[in-house]
Scaffold this active site. Structure first.
Site, PDB file in Angstrom:
ATOM      1  N   ALA A   9      32.162  21.213 -21.761  1.00 32.80           N
ATOM      2  CA  ALA A   9      31.426  21.169 -20.396  1.00 32.80           C
ATOM      3  C   ALA A   9      30.851  22.315 -20.064  1.00 32.80           C
ATOM      4  CB  ALA A   9      32.770  21.380 -19.330  1.00 32.80           C
ATOM      5  N   SER A  10      29.817  22.321 -19.263  1.00 33.48           N
ATOM      6  CA  SER A  10      28.892  23.356 -18.786  1.00 33.48           C
ATOM      7  C   SER A  10      29.605  24.748 -18.299  1.00 33.48           C
ATOM      8  CB  SER A  10      27.818  22.844 -17.947  1.00 33.48           C
ATOM      9  OG  SER A  10      27.125  21.888 -18.373  1.00 33.48           O
TER      10      SER A  10
END
Length: 219
Positions: A9-10
């Site tokens: 995930a970012s």
């Protein structure tokens, strides 16, 4: 052949483990078990992803790198994508993505050599295409964000990113205790410009007169 799942995930606010159950179910449907799962919160537009490269370092030839979507692996520029692909190629790792059906046959063993090579070539072409689409989506979103910020600034509505008050309070304590800037940056991930701003703000606030307590008289 080992199946190694990669979850990304970012930001730390996003749940990188969100697709874990889906990947496990996908492997189980093919009578395979995920040998190891590698999870990190890093931008897909950057090659600075320690867990991804730890996964590749753990792989033996023929192992599978299993991802939910191609954009979990890459939102990279064309040059960085070529670098990552070369790392994958030289380790003879098979990339399987749930959103790339042609890659699913990579999880089967014993395919006839010609057929296997044909599917590998087709899969590689489609992987390149989806990686390019993921990069374009990333660039489009960044451009829209920048346009939105510029419009908000022009309208007088832009307030910037909310301050991380807990982190900044901890940084001020570290600065006051005499810790070096390098050690603070390493411990908190804050930029040196943030440290400079907090130092200046702390110096300014410490110059202000101390408020009198109730009932205190002037000398």
């Amino acid at each position: 052949m080992f199946v190694r799942a990669y979850l990304r995930a970012s930001t730390k606010e996003q749940d990188a483990n969100r697709a874990r159950a889906e990947l496990e179910a996908f492997a189980a449907e093919r009578d395979l078990k995920i040998a190891a799962t590698y999870v990190e919160n890093e931008s897909g537009a950057s090659l600075a992803r320690p867990e991804l490269f730890r996964l590749l370092g753990d792989c033996a030839p023929g192992d599978v790198l299993l991802i939910e979507q191609v954009d979990r692996l890459s939102r990279l520029s064309a040059a960085d994508w070529e670098r990552l692909k070369e790392e994958i190629r030289k380790r003879h790792v098979k990339v399987v993505a749930l959103d790339l059906p042609t890659s699913h046959m990579m999880m089967r063993g014993g395919d006839e050599d010609f057929t296997s090579r044909m599917f590998d070539a087709l899969n590689s072409m489609l992987l390149d295409m989806l990686a390019a689409i993921a990069r374009k989506d990333y660039e489009d979103r960044r451009r829209r964000q920048e346009q939105g910020i510029e419009k908000a600034k022009a309208d007088g509505r832009y307030k910037g990113r909310p301050e991380n008050t807990d982190r900044n309070a901890a940084i001020v304590k570290m600065l006051r205790s005499g810790q070096s800037w390098n050690s603070i940056v390493a411990a908190t991930g804050a930029s040196r410009s943030t440290l400079a701003r907090l130092t200046k703000r702390d110096d300014t606030s410490s110059d202000k007169p101390t408020p009198k307590s109730k009932g205190q008289r002037s000398a």
